[in-house]
Design a protein around this motif. Structure first.
Motif, short mmCIF file in Angstrom:
data_model
loop_
_atom_site.label_atom_id
_atom_site.label_comp_id
_atom_site.label_asym_id
_atom_site.label_seq_id
_atom_site.Cartn_x
_atom_site.Cartn_y
_atom_site.Cartn_z
N ASN A 154 59.48 62.57 97.26
CA ASN A 154 58.26 61.46 97.20
C ASN A 154 58.82 60.46 98.05
N HIS A 155 58.43 60.07 99.21
CA HIS A 155 58.63 59.14 100.14
C HIS A 155 57.84 58.44 101.23
N VAL A 156 58.01 57.27 101.59
CA VAL A 156 57.56 56.58 103.01
C VAL A 156 58.27 56.68 103.86
N LEU A 157 58.13 56.04 104.83
CA LEU A 157 59.07 55.75 105.93
C LEU A 157 59.38 54.37 105.84
N GLY A 158 61.01 54.19 106.08
CA GLY A 158 61.50 52.74 106.22
C GLY A 158 62.03 52.52 107.43
N PHE A 159 62.51 51.35 107.52
CA PHE A 159 63.23 50.89 108.89
C PHE A 159 64.21 49.89 108.29
N TYR A 160 65.29 49.90 109.46
CA TYR A 160 66.42 48.76 109.25
C TYR A 160 66.88 48.59 110.64
N GLU A 161 67.06 47.05 110.98
CA GLU A 161 67.25 46.36 112.15
C GLU A 161 68.49 45.64 112.23
N SER A 162 69.09 45.70 113.22
CA SER A 162 70.41 45.00 113.52
C SER A 162 70.35 44.20 114.72
N TRP A 163 70.83 43.23 114.42
CA TRP A 163 70.80 42.26 115.98
C TRP A 163 72.25 41.88 116.45
N ASP A 164 73.38 42.74 115.77
CA ASP A 164 74.85 42.51 116.14
C ASP A 164 75.45 43.76 116.33
N GLY A 165 74.69 44.62 116.91
CA GLY A 165 75.12 45.90 117.35
C GLY A 165 75.46 46.98 116.07
N GLY A 166 74.88 46.82 115.11
CA GLY A 166 75.19 47.64 113.88
C GLY A 166 76.02 47.13 112.75
N LYS A 167 76.67 46.05 112.89
CA LYS A 167 77.59 45.54 112.12
C LYS A 167 76.68 44.94 110.71
N THR A 168 75.76 44.45 111.06
CA THR A 168 74.69 44.11 109.68
C THR A 168 73.25 44.41 109.89
N TRP A 169 72.67 44.80 109.00
CA TRP A 169 71.34 45.05 109.14
C TRP A 169 70.38 44.04 108.07
N PRO A 170 70.08 43.18 108.35
CA PRO A 170 69.56 42.16 107.43
C PRO A 170 67.96 42.17 107.29
N VAL A 171 67.26 42.86 108.26
CA VAL A 171 65.66 43.10 107.91
C VAL A 171 65.53 44.57 107.91
N GLN A 172 64.79 44.95 106.81
CA GLN A 172 64.77 46.21 106.46
C GLN A 172 63.72 46.37 105.52
N GLY A 173 63.19 47.67 105.00
CA GLY A 173 62.12 47.81 104.31
C GLY A 173 61.14 48.85 104.52
N HIS A 174 60.28 49.07 103.59
CA HIS A 174 59.18 50.28 103.89
C HIS A 174 58.55 49.83 105.06
N ILE A 175 57.81 50.79 105.78
CA ILE A 175 56.87 50.52 106.87
C ILE A 175 55.44 50.09 106.34
N PRO A 176 54.68 49.02 106.39
CA PRO A 176 53.61 48.96 105.65
C PRO A 176 52.47 49.50 106.33
N GLY A 177 51.42 49.52 105.42
CA GLY A 177 50.09 49.98 105.88
C GLY A 177 49.82 51.77 105.72
N TYR A 178 50.81 52.38 105.12
CA TYR A 178 50.47 53.87 104.80
C TYR A 178 50.89 54.25 103.28
N GLU A 179 50.69 52.91 102.48
CA GLU A 179 51.26 53.23 101.16
C GLU A 179 50.27 54.35 100.38
N GLY A 180 48.83 54.35 100.82
CA GLY A 180 48.13 55.17 100.17
C GLY A 180 48.02 56.63 100.30
N PHE A 181 49.00 56.89 101.09
CA PHE A 181 49.29 58.54 101.30
C PHE A 181 50.37 58.76 100.40
N SER A 182 50.60 59.96 99.90
CA SER A 182 51.89 60.41 98.99
C SER A 182 52.93 60.30 99.63
#
Length: 230
Positions: A154-182
């Motif tokens: 049971n899952h949606v899709l999520g994302f994670y974003e880095s601005w320092d070449g992968g050292k940190t990933w401060p922006v992340q979460g599920h991709i919004p707008g598709y939660e109405g699907f299983s």
């Protein structure tokens, strides 16, 4: 003189033709495909990390993500190591995303028993896809399956974003707008030449037939009457 000029003019053509007709030979030097298997010791492999200053970073554990799934699934498989869905409060989440304290707009057509009673914590991930911004190599966006229940798949899709070449990933979460699907599945992303990022999403519906996680795809059994089957 005329004959010599013609001969001189024909030499480059002959050379080019000759080189074009000679097949390329595989080199005998070291490189990919030329190193026999089993020649690198485990210790050499471990030391190569330090030698080349390589470090591992766990991107998706740097934040706590939660969302309200369309279909709840509370596991019966604790003995096999599954944890099932875990309720998530606003204080638990650290991503800043909309965790679904109230049902998402695209869950408005859900039939009785759906969506899940509240936000659930993302507790697993799989099938990661990483893309590098062609305008900024330090800007990387990854996407993966964002599981609220691994046992129920049971899952949606999520994302994670880095601005320092992968050292940190401060922006992340599920991709919004598709939660109405299983489920949302098969994460694939891409940057265009201007640095804009695009995510391909494959959403679809199902319901659980029983507590073991067997799934129903019949249209009459789908949880959200206002959303397409997929």
């Amino acid at each position: 003189m005329k004959t010599r000029r013609l001969l001189a003019a024909s030499i480059p053509v002959l050379i080019a033709t000759t080189f074009a007709m000679v097949p390329l030979q595989a080199g005998a030097g070291s490189g990919v495909g030329n190193i026999p298997p089993g020649t690198q010791r485990d210790e050499d492999y471990r030391q190569s990390y330090a030698m080349h200053e390589v470090t591992n970073v766990s991107a998706t554990t740097q934040k706590v993500s939660c969302y309200r799934p369309e279909v709840p699934f509370f596991t019966v498989g604790q003995a096999r190591g599954y944890t099932g869905m875990t309720a998530c409060s606003e204080a638990d989440a650290t991503t800043g995303e909309d965790i679904g304290l109230t049902a998402y707009p695209n869950q408005a057509g859900s039939v009785a028993g759906y969506p899940a009673p509240g936000p659930m914590r993302v507790n697993d991930h799989s099938e990661s896809d990483l893309r590098v911004d062609p305008k900024n190599p330090n800007h990387i966006i990854g996407s993966s399956k964002w599981f609220a229940s691994a046992e129920g798949y049971n899952h949606v899709l999520g994302f994670y974003e880095s601005w320092d070449g992968g050292k940190t990933w401060p922006v992340q979460g599920h991709i919004p707008g598709y939660e109405g699907f299983s489920d949302n599945t098969d994460p694939v992303g891409a940057f265009d030449g201007y640095g804009n990022y695009y995510s391909l999403i494959l959403p679809y519906q199902f319901a659980y037939a029983n507590a073991t996680g067997s799934k129903l795809y019949a249209k009459s059994k789908l949880p959200n009457a206002q959303m397409p089957a997929e």
